[in-house]
Motif scaffolding. Structure first.
Motif, mmCIF file in Angstrom:
data_model
loop_
_atom_site.group_PDB
_atom_site.id
_atom_site.type_symbol
_atom_site.label_atom_id
_atom_site.label_comp_id
_atom_site.label_asym_id
_atom_site.label_seq_id
_atom_site.Cartn_x
_atom_site.Cartn_y
_atom_site.Cartn_z
ATOM 1 N N CYS A 48 0.824 -1.213 0.000
ATOM 2 C CA CYS A 48 0.000 0.000 0.000
ATOM 3 C C CYS A 48 0.859 1.265 0.000
ATOM 4 C CB CYS A 48 -0.984 -0.010 1.176
ATOM 5 S SG CYS A 48 -2.310 -1.223 0.955
ATOM 6 N N PRO A 49 1.905 1.348 0.841
ATOM 7 C CA PRO A 49 2.763 2.532 0.764
ATOM 8 C C PRO A 49 3.402 2.714 -0.624
ATOM 9 C CG PRO A 49 3.129 1.413 2.835
ATOM 10 C CD PRO A 49 2.247 0.515 1.990
ATOM 11 N N ALA A 50 3.773 1.615 -1.277
ATOM 12 C CA ALA A 50 4.367 1.718 -2.610
ATOM 13 C C ALA A 50 3.346 2.235 -3.619
ATOM 14 C CB ALA A 50 4.901 0.358 -3.050
ATOM 15 N N LEU A 51 2.106 1.739 -3.528
ATOM 16 C CA LEU A 51 1.055 2.228 -4.420
ATOM 17 C C LEU A 51 0.752 3.695 -4.153
ATOM 18 C CD1 LEU A 51 -1.322 -0.845 -4.377
ATOM 19 C CD2 LEU A 51 -0.091 0.041 -6.362
ATOM 20 N N LYS A 52 0.721 4.081 -2.893
ATOM 21 C CA LYS A 52 0.458 5.478 -2.542
ATOM 22 C C LYS A 52 1.545 6.378 -3.117
ATOM 23 C CE LYS A 52 -0.342 8.640 1.248
ATOM 24 N NZ LYS A 52 -0.416 8.813 2.701
ATOM 25 N N MET A 53 2.787 5.960 -2.981
ATOM 26 C CA MET A 53 3.891 6.750 -3.501
ATOM 27 C C MET A 53 3.782 6.890 -5.022
ATOM 28 S SD MET A 53 7.950 6.229 -2.828
ATOM 29 C CE MET A 53 8.060 4.691 -3.739
ATOM 30 N N MET A 54 3.362 5.830 -5.681
ATOM 31 C CA MET A 54 3.244 5.834 -7.134
ATOM 32 C C MET A 54 2.233 6.859 -7.625
ATOM 33 S SD MET A 54 2.130 2.662 -9.582
ATOM 34 C CE MET A 54 0.384 2.809 -9.228
ATOM 35 N N VAL A 55 1.166 7.069 -6.883
ATOM 36 C CA VAL A 55 0.082 7.943 -7.356
ATOM 37 C C VAL A 55 0.044 9.290 -6.671
ATOM 38 C CG1 VAL A 55 -1.360 5.993 -8.040
ATOM 39 C CG2 VAL A 55 -1.635 6.994 -5.766
ATOM 40 N N THR A 56 1.090 9.631 -5.931
ATOM 41 C CA THR A 56 1.096 10.890 -5.190
ATOM 42 C C THR A 56 0.771 12.078 -6.084
ATOM 43 O OG1 THR A 56 2.679 10.029 -3.599
ATOM 44 C CG2 THR A 56 2.501 12.403 -3.746
ATOM 45 N N ALA A 100 -5.325 2.377 -8.040
ATOM 46 C CA ALA A 100 -4.206 1.842 -7.262
ATOM 47 C C ALA A 100 -4.704 1.221 -5.957
ATOM 48 C CB ALA A 100 -3.185 2.937 -6.964
ATOM 49 N N ARG A 101 -5.670 1.862 -5.302
ATOM 50 C CA ARG A 101 -6.195 1.325 -4.040
ATOM 51 C C ARG A 101 -6.848 -0.036 -4.251
ATOM 52 N NH1 ARG A 101 -7.523 6.990 -3.014
ATOM 53 N NH2 ARG A 101 -9.541 6.683 -3.973
ATOM 54 N N SER A 102 -7.434 -0.261 -5.426
ATOM 55 C CA SER A 102 -8.142 -1.505 -5.712
ATOM 56 C C SER A 102 -7.283 -2.559 -6.389
ATOM 57 C CB SER A 102 -9.350 -1.210 -6.605
ATOM 58 O OG SER A 102 -10.203 -0.278 -5.987
ATOM 59 N N LEU A 103 -6.070 -2.214 -6.786
ATOM 60 C CA LEU A 103 -5.226 -3.147 -7.521
ATOM 61 C C LEU A 103 -4.962 -4.443 -6.765
ATOM 62 C CD1 LEU A 103 -3.691 -3.698 -10.108
ATOM 63 C CD2 LEU A 103 -1.717 -2.526 -9.102
ATOM 64 N N PRO A 104 -4.668 -4.420 -5.469
ATOM 65 C CA PRO A 104 -4.444 -5.696 -4.781
ATOM 66 C C PRO A 104 -5.639 -6.653 -4.893
ATOM 67 C CG PRO A 104 -3.628 -3.911 -3.422
ATOM 68 C CD PRO A 104 -4.386 -3.286 -4.566
ATOM 69 N N ARG A 105 -6.851 -6.132 -4.804
ATOM 70 C CA ARG A 105 -8.039 -6.985 -4.936
ATOM 71 C C ARG A 105 -8.105 -7.577 -6.337
ATOM 72 N NH1 ARG A 105 -12.830 -3.841 -5.037
ATOM 73 N NH2 ARG A 105 -12.199 -3.080 -3.019
ATOM 74 N N ALA A 106 -7.814 -6.757 -7.363
ATOM 75 C CA ALA A 106 -7.829 -7.253 -8.735
ATOM 76 C C ALA A 106 -6.787 -8.343 -8.937
ATOM 77 C CB ALA A 106 -7.592 -6.106 -9.719
ATOM 78 N N ASN A 150 -5.879 -10.351 -6.521
ATOM 79 C CA ASN A 150 -6.198 -11.407 -5.563
ATOM 80 C C ASN A 150 -5.046 -11.649 -4.588
ATOM 81 O OD1 ASN A 150 -7.974 -13.263 -4.458
ATOM 82 N ND2 ASN A 150 -7.151 -14.942 -5.647
ATOM 83 N N ILE A 151 -4.516 -10.536 -4.035
ATOM 84 C CA ILE A 151 -3.450 -10.623 -3.042
ATOM 85 C C ILE A 151 -3.781 -9.711 -1.874
ATOM 86 C CG2 ILE A 151 -1.628 -11.240 -4.666
ATOM 87 C CD1 ILE A 151 -0.730 -8.343 -4.703
ATOM 88 N N GLU A 152 -3.105 -9.962 -0.760
ATOM 89 C CA GLU A 152 -3.302 -9.176 0.459
ATOM 90 C C GLU A 152 -2.405 -7.960 0.456
ATOM 91 O OE1 GLU A 152 -5.445 -9.791 3.019
ATOM 92 O OE2 GLU A 152 -6.277 -11.470 1.910
ATOM 93 N N PRO A 153 -2.790 -6.880 1.079
ATOM 94 C CA PRO A 153 -4.143 -6.585 1.529
ATOM 95 C C PRO A 153 -5.041 -6.400 0.309
ATOM 96 C CG PRO A 153 -2.825 -4.610 1.659
ATOM 97 C CD PRO A 153 -1.901 -5.731 1.226
ATOM 98 N N THR A 154 -6.321 -6.648 0.477
ATOM 99 C CA THR A 154 -7.214 -6.581 -0.672
ATOM 100 C C THR A 154 -7.592 -5.152 -1.030
ATOM 101 O OG1 THR A 154 -9.133 -6.875 0.751
ATOM 102 C CG2 THR A 154 -8.204 -8.864 -0.295
ATOM 103 N N GLU A 155 -7.419 -4.223 -0.138
ATOM 104 C CA GLU A 155 -7.731 -2.810 -0.401
ATOM 105 C C GLU A 155 -6.747 -1.962 0.380
ATOM 106 O OE1 GLU A 155 -10.805 0.230 -1.782
ATOM 107 O OE2 GLU A 155 -11.087 -1.917 -1.875
ATOM 108 N N CYS A 156 -6.320 -0.871 -0.231
ATOM 109 C CA CYS A 156 -5.426 0.069 0.429
ATOM 110 C C CYS A 156 -6.198 1.340 0.750
ATOM 111 C CB CYS A 156 -4.236 0.402 -0.470
ATOM 112 S SG CYS A 156 -3.162 -1.005 -0.811
ATOM 113 N N TYR A 157 -5.938 1.900 1.894
ATOM 114 C CA TYR A 157 -6.616 3.115 2.316
ATOM 115 C C TYR A 157 -5.597 4.229 2.423
ATOM 116 C CZ TYR A 157 -10.267 -0.222 3.265
ATOM 117 O OH TYR A 157 -11.187 -1.223 3.124
ATOM 118 N N PHE A 158 -5.635 5.133 1.466
ATOM 119 C CA PHE A 158 -4.783 6.341 1.499
ATOM 120 C C PHE A 158 -5.468 7.443 0.745
ATOM 121 C CE2 PHE A 158 -2.972 3.453 -1.759
ATOM 122 C CZ PHE A 158 -3.138 4.206 -2.906
#
Length: 75
Positions: free
Chosen positions: A41-49, A59-65, A67-75
């Motif tokens: 999640c921190p890596a995804l957040k940094m990518m879309v800053t 980016a927040r939904s990518l882990p769910r797509a 099928n890996i943990e965490p399934t959702e990122c909150y930033f």
């Protein structure tokens, strides 16, 4: 997979775009799997800053797509 000329002429732009999107998603998922779970999640957040809100939502939904943990990122 090789296609005949007839099959190639039957492939629509939408089909091609869909395949490209699927291939891109698979590549993104593989890169995300290579990042430690707690860092995803921190890596995804940094990518879309500096990116628009739509990119952030994707980016927040990518882990769910993927099928890996965490399934959702909150930033």
């Amino acid at each position: 997979m090789l296609l005949s000329r007839k099959e190639l002429s039957m492939v629509t732009k939408d089909d091609h775009e869909m395949r490209n999107q699927q291939e891109h998603l698979q590549q993104c998922c593989q890169e995300l799997r290579n990042i430690d779970t707690k860092c995803r999640c921190p890596a995804l957040k940094m990518m879309v800053t500096r990116e628009p809100e739509l990119m952030s939502q994707r980016a927040r939904s990518l882990p769910r797509a993927c099928n890996i943990e965490p399934t959702e990122c909150y930033f």
